[in-house]
Design an enzyme around this catalytic site. Structure first.
Site, mmCIF file in Angstrom:
data_model
loop_
_atom_site.group_PDB
_atom_site.id
_atom_site.type_symbol
_atom_site.label_atom_id
_atom_site.label_comp_id
_atom_site.label_asym_id
_atom_site.label_seq_id
_atom_site.Cartn_x
_atom_site.Cartn_y
_atom_site.Cartn_z
ATOM 1 N N LYS A 1 0.835 -1.266 -0.057
ATOM 2 C CA LYS A 1 0.145 0.074 0.140
ATOM 3 C C LYS A 1 0.746 1.354 0.057
ATOM 4 C CE LYS A 1 -4.331 0.972 0.226
ATOM 5 N NZ LYS A 1 -5.511 0.260 -0.170
ATOM 6 N N ASP B 1 -6.756 4.105 -4.568
ATOM 7 C CA ASP B 1 -7.422 4.289 -3.204
ATOM 8 C C ASP B 1 -8.019 5.511 -3.171
ATOM 9 O OD1 ASP B 1 -7.558 2.044 -0.957
ATOM 10 O OD2 ASP B 1 -7.365 4.118 -0.206
HETATM 11 N N1 GLU Z 1 -7.500 0.107 -2.872
HETATM 12 C C1 GLU Z 1 -8.074 -0.818 -3.472
HETATM 13 C C2 GLU Z 1 -8.048 -1.926 -2.136
HETATM 14 O O1 GLU Z 1 -7.942 -1.427 -0.963
HETATM 15 C C3 GLU Z 1 -7.533 -1.539 -4.829
HETATM 16 C C4 GLU Z 1 -6.265 -1.902 -4.604
HETATM 17 C C5 GLU Z 1 -5.792 -2.379 -6.013
HETATM 18 O O2 GLU Z 1 -6.520 -2.418 -7.169
HETATM 19 O O3 GLU Z 1 -4.573 -2.791 -6.206
HETATM 20 O O4 GLU Z 1 -8.094 -2.923 -2.015
#
Ligand code: GLU
Length: 448
Positions: A126, A166
């Site tokens: 992340k 996100d």
């Molecule tokens: N931010 C989204 C999550 O919390 C998607 C992440 C992504 O597609 O890599 O899963």
């Protein structure tokens, strides 16, 4: 002291100023105790839990940028590469003013388990920044994204780490980030980011995927009770991309979304958020105003300032789609008193541990975010597959695969619970199933 408690305590001692990270560690580790107890000797010897709570890598960097008046600013950028036992690091980027290392670590840890549940080969990561996109011009967003990528590019790659969106990062930001990555690296490696526009390697259904997937998961939960979405009422929070996808699918399936929320309060639309009202949610996000009262102004419904719907509005299902820790113990108490039977968590960790314990003790069925919202990252995985194959699938094809992945997540959870002789507890089941795959892969690969 049990192995789990030893690791929880050591993690607390080591990270005293990271309450969100500690919250998720405590929630996850305590619920996987049946798996840990069964295999404790091997897990201990291989320091599986100790390695599971320690990120592989934490990257923190300076992001200088210039606003439209020629004034310079500096923000902090992050990328936490938590665990790549089952695939390249994968997870979104969050741009929001209160982002810090604690937020990044909690999200990256959750992501590891979530990605494991999707059944696709993706590890957990992340990233993001404390940059506040609210009120920024398009040019400012572009310059910020370019500066952010000027450092991030050296840490990512289609086989190494694949960021996506996100909160605060949508298609526009991904476009600017990709443009800068391509300029620096030279090669056209579009598998390095997901959530891209359709004209340069994006996938159909990716924008809708988190909300659609959350609704498909709920269908599985309801069908066990012989129920369906049709005719049910829903309270949602947020009005961004995730709430939009959920509102769209729920109204398509005959359910009625009666609330949305923003930092300013919530709207109550008893006629339901459907058709052009769902489309208007996209305009609200694009305006960068971050206010939900605009909806009430446009469609003439009730707006309640400074509050959330939780415990204030009765509905058949609550679906928080905004941010972490928005359902507190008091909200949980009011929710039980109102008789709301299901909490389908869409945003990451929307419920505090005390609220979660209260809800579960009082018979509320809680579907945890790491299962419910996994459709977003799962469809990112499908985007990566299309990029590797230099293909682009139809919307029906992606939607079909998304639906089957969500169904598969529910089956993995019930299988995990059955294998430990446990009753239908989706929170424990999701953690047990997510843990098993990651732990097996770590054991197989030795200590590294
Ligand atoms: N931010 C989204 C999550 O919390 C998607 C992440 C992504 O597609 O890599 O899963």
């Amino acid at each position: 002291m049990t192995y789990i408690n030893e690791v929880i305590n050591a993690t607390k001692d080591k990270n005293p100023n990271q309450p969100q990270f500690l919250q998720t560690i405590e929630e996850v580790l305590t619920s996987i105790s049946p798996a840990v107890e069964q295999n404790e000797r091997v897990l201990r010897k291989n320091v599986i839990l100790e390695r599971l709570v320690e990120p592989d890598r934490q990257i923190i960097f300076r992001v200088p940028w210039m606003d439209d008046n020629g004034v310079y600013h500096v923000n902090t950028g992050y990328r936490v590469q938590f665990n790549n036992a089952i695939g390249p690091y994968k997870g979104g980027l969050r741009f929001q003013k209160d982002v810090n290392l604690d937020t990044m670590k909690f999200l990256a840890f959750e992501q590891t388990f979530k990605n494991s549940l999707t059944s696709l080969p993706m590890g957990g990561g992340k990233g993001g920044s404390d940059f506040d996109p609210v009120g920024k011009s398009d040019d400012e967003i572009m310059r910020f994204c370019q500066s952010f990528m000027t450092e991030l590019y050296r840490h990512i790659g289609p086989n190494m780490d694949v960021p996506a969106g996100d909160m605060g990062v949508g298609g526009r930001e991904i476009g600017y980030l990709f443009g800068q990555y391509k300029k620096i690296v030279g090669d056209y490696e579009n598998g390095v980011l997901t959530g891209k526009g359709l004209s340069y390697g994006g996938s159909l259904i990716r924008p809708e995927a988190t909300g659609f997937g959350a609704t498909y998961f709920l269908e599985e939960v309801l069908s066990r009770k012989g129920e369906s979405i049709e005719g049910k009422t829903f309270c949602l929070s947020g009005f961004g991309n995730v709430a939009w996808g959920a509102a769209k699918k729920i109204s398509e399936l005959g359910g009625k979304v009666i609330t949305l929320s923003g930092p300013d309060g919530y709207i109550l639309d008893k006629d339901g958020v459907s058709a052009e009202k769902v489309d208007y949610m996209l305009e609200m996000r694009a305006s960068n105003r971050n206010l939900v009262k605009d909806y009430a102004g446009k469609f003439g419904c009730e707006f309640v300032a400074g509050a959330k719907p939780w415990g204030n509005v009765k509905a058949d299902v609550y679906m928080p789609c905004a941010r972490q820790n928005e359902i507190l113990l008091d909200d949980a108490k009011k929710m039980v008193a109102l008789g709301v039977p299901i909490l389908n968590e869409v945003s990451n960790m929307p419920t505090t541990n005390e609220a979660l314990a209260y809800l579960q003790a009082n018979g509320v069925l809680v579907a945890p975010s790491k299962a419910v919202n996994a459709g977003g990252v799962a469809t990112s995985g499908l985007e990566m597959s299309q990029n590797s194959g230099r293909l682009s699938w139809s919307a029906d094809e992606v939607d079909r695969q998304l639906r089957s992945i969500m169904k598969g997540i529910h089956t993995q959870i019930t299988d995990a619970l059955d294998s430990y002789g446990m009753e239908y507890n989706l929170v424990a089941g999701a953690n047990l199933a997510g843990f098993k795959k990651v732990a097996d892969a770590m054991l197989a690969q030795g200590i590294y």
